[in-house]
Scaffold this motif. Structure first.
Motif, PDB file in Angstrom:
ATOM      1  N   LEU A  21       0.675  -0.971  -0.167  1.00 24.27           N
ATOM      2  CA  LEU A  21       0.023  -0.139   0.068  1.00 24.27           C
ATOM      3  C   LEU A  21       0.795   1.364  -0.006  1.00 24.27           C
ATOM      4  N   VAL A  22       0.134   2.418  -0.488  1.00 22.49           N
ATOM      5  CA  VAL A  22       1.011   3.572  -0.408  1.00 22.49           C
ATOM      6  C   VAL A  22       0.282   4.665   0.470  1.00 22.49           C
ATOM      7  N   HIS A  23       1.085   5.652   0.947  1.00 25.37           N
ATOM      8  CA  HIS A  23       0.343   6.746   1.907  1.00 25.37           C
ATOM      9  C   HIS A  23       0.602   8.169   0.872  1.00 25.37           C
ATOM     10  N   PRO A  24      -0.679   8.755   0.926  1.00 22.51           N
ATOM     11  CA  PRO A  24      -0.506   9.910   0.078  1.00 22.51           C
ATOM     12  C   PRO A  24       0.441  10.862   0.766  1.00 22.51           C
ATOM     13  N   GLY A  25       0.773  11.746  -0.310  1.00 24.92           N
ATOM     14  CA  GLY A  25       1.905  12.785   0.161  1.00 24.92           C
ATOM     15  C   GLY A  25       1.096  14.090   0.153  1.00 24.92           C
ATOM     16  N   THR A  37       5.157   4.752  -7.758  1.00 24.25           N
ATOM     17  CA  THR A  37       6.260   3.639  -7.319  1.00 24.25           C
ATOM     18  C   THR A  37       7.519   3.888  -7.957  1.00 24.25           C
ATOM     19  N   GLY A  38       7.497   4.125  -9.163  1.00 27.94           N
ATOM     20  CA  GLY A  38       8.908   4.163 -10.151  1.00 27.94           C
ATOM     21  C   GLY A  38       9.066   2.648 -10.603  1.00 27.94           C
ATOM     22  N   MET A  39       8.298   1.722 -10.287  1.00 30.02           N
ATOM     23  CA  MET A  39       8.197   0.304 -10.689  1.00 30.02           C
ATOM     24  C   MET A  39       7.361  -0.050 -11.908  1.00 30.02           C
ATOM     25  N   GLN A  40       7.752  -0.614 -12.781  1.00 25.37           N
ATOM     26  CA  GLN A  40       6.983  -0.905 -13.942  1.00 25.37           C
ATOM     27  C   GLN A  40       6.195  -2.258 -13.706  1.00 25.37           C
ATOM     28  N   PRO A  41       5.209  -2.381 -13.429  1.00 27.14           N
ATOM     29  CA  PRO A  41       4.456  -3.529 -12.901  1.00 27.14           C
ATOM     30  C   PRO A  41       4.372  -4.684 -14.296  1.00 27.14           C
ATOM     31  N   GLU A  42       4.756  -5.829 -13.876  1.00 29.82           N
ATOM     32  CA  GLU A  42       4.765  -6.728 -14.799  1.00 29.82           C
ATOM     33  C   GLU A  42       4.001  -8.079 -14.368  1.00 29.82           C
ATOM     34  N   PRO A  77      10.238  -1.138  -0.710  1.00 30.88           N
ATOM     35  CA  PRO A  77       9.440   0.306  -0.552  1.00 30.88           C
ATOM     36  C   PRO A  77      10.662   1.284  -0.550  1.00 30.88           C
ATOM     37  N   SER A  78      11.850   1.191  -0.138  1.00 33.09           N
ATOM     38  CA  SER A  78      13.027   1.929   0.197  1.00 33.09           C
ATOM     39  C   SER A  78      13.294   2.690  -1.437  1.00 33.09           C
ATOM     40  N   THR A  79      13.008   1.938  -2.419  1.00 34.67           N
ATOM     41  CA  THR A  79      13.467   2.231  -3.837  1.00 34.67           C
ATOM     42  C   THR A  79      12.076   3.176  -4.352  1.00 34.67           C
ATOM     43  N   LEU A  80      11.088   3.562  -3.680  1.00 37.07           N
ATOM     44  CA  LEU A  80       9.948   4.211  -4.265  1.00 37.07           C
ATOM     45  C   LEU A  80      10.359   5.480  -4.618  1.00 37.07           C
ATOM     46  N   VAL A  81       9.761   6.015  -5.799  1.00 39.56           N
ATOM     47  CA  VAL A  81       9.985   7.298  -6.472  1.00 39.56           C
ATOM     48  C   VAL A  81       8.602   7.579  -7.169  1.00 39.56           C
ATOM     49  N   ALA A  82       8.077   8.487  -6.588  1.00 36.92           N
ATOM     50  CA  ALA A  82       6.776   9.040  -6.944  1.00 36.92           C
ATOM     51  C   ALA A  82       6.439  10.302  -7.734  1.00 36.92           C
ATOM     52  N   ASN A  83       5.705  10.618  -8.851  1.00 37.71           N
ATOM     53  CA  ASN A  83       5.449  11.729  -9.176  1.00 37.71           C
ATOM     54  C   ASN A  83       5.114  12.709  -8.294  1.00 37.71           C
ATOM     55  N   ARG A 116       5.238   7.481   0.753  1.00 36.42           N
ATOM     56  CA  ARG A 116       5.758   5.979   1.194  1.00 36.42           C
ATOM     57  C   ARG A 116       5.049   4.811   0.647  1.00 36.42           C
ATOM     58  N   GLY A 117       5.645   3.824   0.841  1.00 32.13           N
ATOM     59  CA  GLY A 117       4.773   2.506   0.567  1.00 32.13           C
ATOM     60  C   GLY A 117       5.394   1.647   1.635  1.00 32.13           C
ATOM     61  N   GLU A 118       4.489   0.699   1.791  1.00 31.10           N
ATOM     62  CA  GLU A 118       4.979  -0.497   2.738  1.00 31.10           C
ATOM     63  C   GLU A 118       4.185  -1.533   2.712  1.00 31.10           C
ATOM     64  N   TRP A 119       4.665  -2.705   2.806  1.00 34.07           N
ATOM     65  CA  TRP A 119       4.044  -4.011   3.091  1.00 34.07           C
ATOM     66  C   TRP A 119       3.320  -4.233   4.393  1.00 34.07           C
TER      67      TRP A 119
END
Length: 152
Positions: free
Chosen positions: A22-26, A63-68, A96-102, A123-126
């Motif tokens: 899940l992600v937390h809004p900025g 997230t900065g991750m391309q989902p596949e 989550p430490s690699t998260l990069v958001a627009n 941020r994001g977290e499991w």
């Protein structure tokens, strides 16, 4: 007209059980909110855009991750504000430490006319499902039940 969004609920299997990402809004409005504030990575579906493509695009933007992988349709939920969210699940992993958001511009304080730039998510977290139920926006909680029907 009803606002429509699309998103992806990433999950992974652990010894303790199923975890969801899940992600937390900025931004300042959400800064001190935790319980009931987290969300699946999601965003608005552009006019004439396929929902699945919007979900993948939004996941990457937040997230900065391309989902596949293999995507499982979860269905639709209506949030408290009336927005309809169409969601898919995918099994995967993400650090989550690699998260990069627009970023986006918001008016802050409200009705001040002043604009500030904030990350879409900060941020994001499991979370194990039990904890995720406490953290996720109330209107999205049913997505966790929809996920359980698919993975069990």
């Amino acid at each position: 007209m009803t606002k429509r969004s699309a998103g992806l609920l990433m999950f992974r299997r652990r010894e303790q059980g199923i975890e969801v990402f899940l992600v937390h809004p900025g931004g300042p409005f959400w800064a001190k909110k935790d319980l009931g504030a987290w969300s699946i990575p999601k965003g608005e579906i552009a006019e004439n855009e396929d929902g699945m493509e919007a979900a993948k695009r939004e996941f990457a933007e937040e997230t900065g991750m391309q989902p596949e992988g293999i995507f499982f349709a979860l269905g639709e939920v209506r949030q408290a504000g009336g927005k309809v969210v169409t969601a898919w699940a995918m099994e995967g992993d993400f650090d989550p430490s690699t998260l990069v958001a627009n970023t986006c511009a918001i008016e802050w304080p409200p009705r001040s006319g002043q604009k500030m730039k904030v990350p879409e998510v900060d941020r994001g977290e499991w979370f194990l499902l039990e904890t995720a139920r406490e953290k996720i926006l109330k209107g999205q909680g049913v997505l966790l039940d929809m996920l359980l029907r698919i993975v069990n």
